[in-house]
Design an enzyme around this catalytic site. Structure first.
Site, PDB file in Angstrom:
ATOM      1  N   LYS A   1       0.825  -1.216   0.000  1.00 21.13           N
ATOM      2  CA  LYS A   1       0.000   0.000   0.000  1.00 21.13           C
ATOM      3  C   LYS A   1       0.851   1.253   0.000  1.00 21.13           C
ATOM      4  CE  LYS A   1      -4.470  -1.656   1.265  1.00 21.13           C
ATOM      5  NZ  LYS A   1      -5.669  -1.636   2.066  1.00 21.13           N
TER       6      LYS A   1
ATOM      7  N   LYS B   1      -3.784 -10.078  -6.195  1.00 19.55           N
ATOM      8  CA  LYS B   1      -5.044 -10.320  -5.483  1.00 19.55           C
ATOM      9  C   LYS B   1      -6.177  -9.451  -6.028  1.00 19.55           C
ATOM     10  CE  LYS B   1      -6.047  -8.410  -1.500  1.00 19.55           C
ATOM     11  NZ  LYS B   1      -6.633  -8.033  -0.208  1.00 19.55           N
TER      12      LYS B   1
ATOM     13  N   LYS C   1     -10.884  -4.593  -3.732  1.00 18.67           N
ATOM     14  CA  LYS C   1     -11.986  -3.661  -3.987  1.00 18.67           C
ATOM     15  C   LYS C   1     -11.498  -2.261  -4.350  1.00 18.67           C
ATOM     16  CE  LYS C   1     -13.271  -4.051   0.742  1.00 18.67           C
ATOM     17  NZ  LYS C   1     -12.077  -3.849   1.560  1.00 18.67           N
TER      18      LYS C   1
HETATM   19  N1  AQP Z   1      -9.006 -11.493  -3.187  1.00 19.25           N
HETATM   20  C1  AQP Z   1      -9.337 -12.025  -2.013  1.00 19.25           C
HETATM   21  N2  AQP Z   1      -9.441 -13.369  -1.870  1.00 19.25           N
HETATM   22  C2  AQP Z   1      -9.795 -13.923  -0.686  1.00 19.25           C
HETATM   23  N3  AQP Z   1     -10.079 -13.190   0.416  1.00 19.25           N
HETATM   24  C3  AQP Z   1      -9.993 -11.847   0.314  1.00 19.25           C
HETATM   25  N4  AQP Z   1     -10.215 -10.858   1.195  1.00 19.25           N
HETATM   26  C4  AQP Z   1      -9.997  -9.675   0.601  1.00 19.25           C
HETATM   27  N5  AQP Z   1      -9.651  -9.862  -0.680  1.00 19.25           N
HETATM   28  C5  AQP Z   1      -9.632 -11.198  -0.888  1.00 19.25           C
HETATM   29  C6  AQP Z   1     -10.635 -11.068   2.572  1.00 19.25           C
HETATM   30  O1  AQP Z   1     -11.767 -10.259   2.815  1.00 19.25           O
HETATM   31  C7  AQP Z   1     -11.754  -9.850   4.186  1.00 19.25           C
HETATM   32  C8  AQP Z   1     -12.007  -8.395   4.293  1.00 19.25           C
HETATM   33  O2  AQP Z   1     -10.906  -7.692   3.733  1.00 19.25           O
HETATM   34  P1  AQP Z   1     -10.730  -6.164   4.048  1.00 19.25           P
HETATM   35  O3  AQP Z   1     -11.811  -5.418   3.430  1.00 19.25           O
HETATM   36  O4  AQP Z   1     -10.621  -5.955   5.498  1.00 19.25           O
HETATM   37  O5  AQP Z   1      -9.350  -5.728   3.456  1.00 19.25           O
HETATM   38  P2  AQP Z   1      -8.421  -6.321   2.384  1.00 19.25           P
HETATM   39  O6  AQP Z   1      -7.951  -7.683   2.761  1.00 19.25           O
HETATM   40  O7  AQP Z   1      -7.330  -5.316   2.160  1.00 19.25           O
HETATM   41  O8  AQP Z   1      -9.395  -6.429   1.123  1.00 19.25           O
HETATM   42  P3  AQP Z   1      -9.356  -5.622  -0.228  1.00 19.25           P
HETATM   43  O9  AQP Z   1     -10.567  -5.971  -1.014  1.00 19.25           O
HETATM   44  O10 AQP Z   1      -8.013  -5.849  -0.898  1.00 19.25           O
HETATM   45  O11 AQP Z   1      -9.482  -4.127   0.258  1.00 19.25           O
HETATM   46  P4  AQP Z   1      -8.593  -2.871  -0.116  1.00 19.25           P
HETATM   47  O12 AQP Z   1      -8.585  -2.823  -1.607  1.00 19.25           O
HETATM   48  O13 AQP Z   1      -9.264  -1.711   0.521  1.00 19.25           O
HETATM   49  O14 AQP Z   1      -7.224  -3.121   0.453  1.00 19.25           O
HETATM   50  C9  AQP Z   1     -10.412 -10.289   4.771  1.00 19.25           C
HETATM   51  O15 AQP Z   1     -10.584 -11.475   5.521  1.00 19.25           O
HETATM   52  C10 AQP Z   1      -9.585 -10.560   3.563  1.00 19.25           C
HETATM   53  O16 AQP Z   1      -8.587 -11.524   3.797  1.00 19.25           O
END
Ligand code: AQP
Length: 333
Positions: A115, A197, A200
């Site tokens: 990040k 990965k 969102k």
């Molecule tokens: N691609 C993924 N595959 C499997 N699990 C995923 N998670 C996120 N992306 C994937 C799981 O979703 C939960 C919530 O995640 P989060 O919103 O707290 O943050 P994150 O892991 O950083 O998810 P994002 O979508 O990548 O958000 P941004 O883009 O804001 O950083 C967690 O259990 C995560 O493991």
């Protein structure tokens, strides 16, 4: 709450509209666990400020995550569904735990490295200490198990280390939490760049499929998904990351094994397989979308739920925080 049951905590950031990565890696499992555990499912809004947010959109997205929790089948009578910023103990414990976390440990976190590379103009202290707040989220509720995608495993390991360190100094205080990571959907990858990965907050909308995308959009995105050289539907993460990702998505949505997917599509062409995956995802999401629309339209209900659950979560969190304050030597009345 049934005191004989073990405790689960997990959270989702309202940092964007949720993807099928969030659904298959986390939310889908939350529902499976609610019968056997006491579950806290949190909308972790404080974490989102590590990246700049629009205040109005952030507020709406917090409601969105709550409505999606409900739409995915989480029973509000059996689970504590709440918002992180409604329970100040999270921030308070985070300060304490930060004093038991080493800079070197935080510097090793891959999410911080990723990040800070993506947001080079805003490498703030919150981005650096994010895993400490996450440790506080989990440890406050004496959590036994944390359902997460594999991307959060490193943060959970840090939470375990911090808890063990604190327990070694002050005696048993925190429960050491275990991760609960699904096998086939531990890491759903981007549709256009299957070596990274699905996230969102990705700027390319074709990289992710949202839980709330329309059926047409879902199909279009899967049809456009990058596949690999060759033409066989076989699982090979290294040489066929695109097809392997689609196999994982189909297997998780249908609750079948990868081997079964490969058998089902033996002799099929990539194009037909992509349509089948898109259709399966759209079908699985349709009932969730319809329930979501009902919940999101009733803000008064969502507010009443949040107020009630902030009390329940707060009461349990305060007990742990008081214990911690006493142990470190603060005057507690
Ligand atoms: N691609 C993924 N595959 C499997 N699990 C995923 N998670 C996120 N992306 C994937 C799981 O979703 C939960 C919530 O995640 P989060 O919103 O707290 O943050 P994150 O892991 O950083 O998810 P994002 O979508 O990548 O958000 P941004 O883009 O804001 O950083 C967690 O259990 C995560 O493991």
């Amino acid at each position: 709450m049934d005191h004989n049951k073990k405790i689960i905590f997990s959270g989702v950031q309202p940092s964007g509209s949720l993807t099928i990565g969030n659904y298959l890696g986390a939310l889908k499992n939350f529902g499976k666990l609610q019968a056997d555990y006491n579950c806290y499912y949190c909308v972790v809004d404080m974490h989102t400020l590590t990246v700049r947010q629009n205040p109005e959109i952030l507020k709406e997205r917090s409601y969105q995550v709550l409505a999606l929790y409900l739409a995915c089948g989480l029973d509000p009578e059996k689970n504590v569904l709440f918002i992180q910023s409604h329970v100040p103990c999270h921030a308070e414990l985070s300060w304490i735990l930060g004093c038991y976390t080493y800079m070197g440990e935080l510097q090793r976190m891959t999410q911080f490295k990723d990040k800070s590379a993506r947001h080079a103009d805003n490498i703030n202290a919150g981005l650096f200490t994010y895993p400490v707040l996450m440790a506080a989220d989990i440890l406050l509720y004496k959590t036994d198990m944390v359902p997460i995608g594999v991307d959060q495993k490193q943060h959970l390991e840090l939470a375990r280390n911090i808890a063990e360190r604190f327990n070694n100094i002050y005696g048993d205080t925190f429960v050491i939490p275990e991760p609960y990571i699904p096998k086939q959907s531990a890491k759903i990858m981007s549709l256009q760049e299957p070596d990274k990965k699905m996230s969102k907050s990705d700027t390319n909308v074709n990289n992710f499929v949202l839980i709330l995308d329309s059926q047409d959009v879902i199909l279009k995105k899967f049809k456009k998904a990058v596949t690999d050289s060759g033409c066989e539907i076989v699982y090979d993460e290294i040489n066929k990351p695109g097809i392997s990702n689609l196999i994982n998505i189909y297997a998780s949505v249908k609750d079948i094994s990868r081997e079964d997917v490969v058998k089902e599509f033996e002799g099929s062409r990539y194009g037909d397989f992509k349509v089948a995956v898109g259709t399966a995802v759209a079908e699985a999401l349709a009932p969730i979308q319809s329930k979501y629309n009902d919940f999101i339209a009733d803000k008064a209900y969502l507010d009443s739920l949040l107020k009630r659950n902030a009390e329940i979560a707060g009461e349990n969190a305060r007990k742990t925080l008081k214990e911690v304050y006493e142990k470190v030597g603060f005057i507690v009345f």
